[in-house]
Write an enzyme that holds these catalytic residues in place. Structure first.
Site, PDB file in Angstrom:
ATOM      1  N   SER A 208      25.783   4.602 -10.711  1.00 21.14           N
ATOM      2  CA  SER A 208      25.378   4.840 -11.741  1.00 21.14           C
ATOM      3  C   SER A 208      27.718   4.060 -12.486  1.00 21.14           C
ATOM      4  O   SER A 208      27.971   3.955 -11.270  1.00 21.14           O
ATOM      5  CB  SER A 208      25.448   5.722 -13.091  1.00 21.14           C
ATOM      6  OG  SER A 208      24.851   5.432 -14.654  1.00 21.14           O
ATOM      7  N   ASN A 209      27.481   4.309 -13.907  1.00 21.96           N
ATOM      8  CA  ASN A 209      28.669   4.431 -14.190  1.00 21.96           C
ATOM      9  C   ASN A 209      29.899   5.135 -15.011  1.00 21.96           C
ATOM     10  O   ASN A 209      28.745   6.098 -15.194  1.00 21.96           O
ATOM     11  CB  ASN A 209      29.261   2.764 -14.211  1.00 21.96           C
ATOM     12  CG  ASN A 209      28.191   2.355 -15.729  1.00 21.96           C
ATOM     13  OD1 ASN A 209      28.677   3.371 -16.880  1.00 21.96           O
ATOM     14  ND2 ASN A 209      27.273   1.458 -15.468  1.00 21.96           N
ATOM     15  N   ARG A 210      30.515   5.151 -15.552  1.00 23.01           N
ATOM     16  CA  ARG A 210      31.281   6.154 -16.794  1.00 23.01           C
ATOM     17  C   ARG A 210      31.166   5.867 -17.925  1.00 23.01           C
ATOM     18  O   ARG A 210      31.742   7.003 -18.732  1.00 23.01           O
ATOM     19  CB  ARG A 210      33.007   6.557 -16.550  1.00 23.01           C
ATOM     20  CG  ARG A 210      33.460   7.103 -14.827  1.00 23.01           C
ATOM     21  CD  ARG A 210      34.629   6.724 -14.784  1.00 23.01           C
ATOM     22  NE  ARG A 210      35.411   7.514 -16.339  1.00 23.01           N
ATOM     23  CZ  ARG A 210      35.917   6.487 -16.038  1.00 23.01           C
ATOM     24  NH1 ARG A 210      36.783   5.174 -15.362  1.00 23.01           N
ATOM     25  NH2 ARG A 210      37.055   7.033 -17.672  1.00 23.01           N
ATOM     26  N   SER A 211      30.008   5.153 -18.499  1.00 18.27           N
ATOM     27  CA  SER A 211      29.673   4.766 -19.976  1.00 18.27           C
ATOM     28  C   SER A 211      29.180   6.018 -20.142  1.00 18.27           C
ATOM     29  O   SER A 211      27.860   5.977 -19.681  1.00 18.27           O
ATOM     30  CB  SER A 211      28.723   3.729 -20.320  1.00 18.27           C
ATOM     31  OG  SER A 211      28.622   3.273 -21.396  1.00 18.27           O
ATOM     32  N   ALA A 275      26.682  -0.749 -20.494  1.00 18.07           N
ATOM     33  CA  ALA A 275      27.405  -0.911 -19.368  1.00 18.07           C
ATOM     34  C   ALA A 275      26.607  -0.809 -18.071  1.00 18.07           C
ATOM     35  O   ALA A 275      25.978   0.192 -17.463  1.00 18.07           O
ATOM     36  CB  ALA A 275      27.944   0.293 -18.431  1.00 18.07           C
TER      37      ALA A 275
END
Ligand code: PMT
Length: 413
Positions: A208-211, A275
């Site tokens: 995943s990502n930090r959004s 994102a």
């Protein structure tokens, strides 16, 4: 402009409260329906009867009476309001609004409101310039509250400086401007995506990502307040759903793709602040990968590029993308704008403090399809949201004008 508009006017305890009487007169003269709400302190400066005479409505004062027949007063009062203006707004009320305290009608209405809110501060200049008051005003501004004034001049204390309530005519003008912009997305269906996607590796792990979703949720909230029907397709976030938005929660890029395409038909504007993971594990283990097994090798494959696909089916829609970049911000963002057939590309400058992922603020440049670049300073995401929507509204107007000219040519041709 003000004809039949329902305006809630909050009056708090300031020497300037007498000007709110003139404001009530001006608003009603222009055809607005004014419901006055006073704090106890305000009644020491002006009698409720003055407002009741001009507005032809009982003033809302007592939190503990059922003001609207059997309904709860502050909820009923906000339900049909087009705008809530607090004039004068004292330092004390501003502090309560900024921190969510709700111990009178006005502060309760603020928390329950779904309409645009305008504050006209009035206080002594030393108070106005105090860091705490400035912080509280900034906090409210960041949440989308509009502020008019104060003016500079002679104050009740005998001092001269900023802190005077602006004149009723200026408040009326600010109200008119706000009402105009606050309904500029009526009839539009704005499809917003927000947050990250999660691409599973096994039943417990994912890429995943930090959004955080804050940018997309701010856009959804702002678009709803401006009168649009909002469809929000959101990856996993811990944010409360924006009021009034149709929320469609998804996890993976594929689910976001399916949700966006199934909602696309209805949408007139698409804003993709999510994102989306560009890659996902090719194989998803059906059971948790054990630590005692050999270190797994993960092969990735591309996810569908949702925005590029929406770009191919664009039709008359306005399409807005986001780009989060660390290098060559404008050049990279422009390439994506062209490749995905967008009208606007909002480029987050990830090298700037306070920009991009998981912060409450952002620093963006808005690129358009004609080569223009609008640079915005560090702003709250809520304010950035409105600035993006201002650009969307401009594009919608141009599109509609083009359509009208086309129709006229057809009629005359
Ligand atoms: O959520 P926050 O914490 O508030 O942070 C906001 C944000 C930084 C996530 C947001 O402002 C942002 O920039 N989102 C897009 C970041 C990004 O993934 O950019 P990109 O260059 O990978 O993608 C460009 C555009 O294509 C984006 O609009 C994206 O939604 C879209 N895209 C990307 C990949 C993909 N498979 N499908 C897509 O639709």
């Amino acid at each position: 402009m003000l004809k039949e508009k329902r305006i809630l006017l909050g009056v708090t305890g300031s020497i300037a409260a007498y000007k709110a009487v003139d404001l009530t007169r001006e608003l009603t003269k222009r055809g607005a329906e004014v419901q006055v709400v006073m704090t106890e302190a305000a009644t020491r400066f002006v009698a409720p009867l003055s407002f009741e005479t001009l507005s032809r409505q009982p003033v809302l004062l007592d939190m503990f009476s059922l003001a609207y027949g059997s309904q709860i007063g502050h909820i009923a009062a906000t339900a049909h309001a087009d705008l809530f203006v607090i004039a004068p707004a004292t330092a004390h009320t501003i502090a309560k609004l900024a921190h969510g305290l709700a111990n009178d009608f006005i502060t309760n209405i603020y928390l329950a409101s779904r309409c645009p809110i305008l504050l006209a501060p009035a206080m002594d200049s030393d108070m106005y310039q105090h860091a705490v008051v400035q912080e509280n005003l900034a906090r409210l501004r960041d949440r989308g509250v509009h502020i008019v004034g104060p003016a500079s001049g002679e104050l009740a204390s005998g001092l001269t400086g900023p802190g005077r309530l602006v004149e009723p005519a200026d408040i009326v003008e600010a109200i008119e401007r706000l009402l105009e912009s606050s309904r500029d997305l009526v009839g539009e269906v704005v499809l917003v995506t927000a947050g990250p996607t999660r691409e599973p590796l096994d039943p417990v792990r994912y890429l995943s990502n930090r959004s955080s979703g804050k940018m997309g949720y701010a856009i959804a909230e702002a678009a709803g307040l401006r009168g649009a029907r909002v469809i929000l397709v959101s990856g996993p976030t811990s944010l409360p759903p924006p009021r009034g938005a149709d929320l469609n929660r998804v996890e993976t890029a594929q689910e976001m793709h399916d949700a966006v395409l199934s909602e696309l038909e209805a949408a007139t504007v698409v804003i993709k602040a999510a994102a989306v993971a560009d890659y996902r594990p090719k194989q998803v283990a059906s059971r948790k990968i054990k630590k005692d097994e050999t270190v797994p090798e993960v092969t990735l494959e591309s996810t569908p590029d949702i925005l590029a696909e929406v770009g191919k089916r664009k039709g008359r829609r306005i399409l807005v993308g986001f780009a989060a970049e660390t290098d060559d911000l404008v050049a990279n963002a422009r390439k994506k704008l062209q490749r995905k057939n967008l009208d606007l590309m909002v480029a987050n400058d990830l090298r700037q403090p306070g920009a991009g992922f998981d912060s409450d603020t952002n620093v963006v440049k808005i690129l358009d399809a004609r080569g223009g670049v609008e640079e915005l300073p560090l702003l709250s995401k809520r304010v950035v949201a409105d600035r993006i929507l201002d650009r969307v509204v401009q594009l919608l107007k141009q599109r509609n004008q083009r359509a009208e000219t086309g129709n006229r040519k057809l009629e005359t041709g």
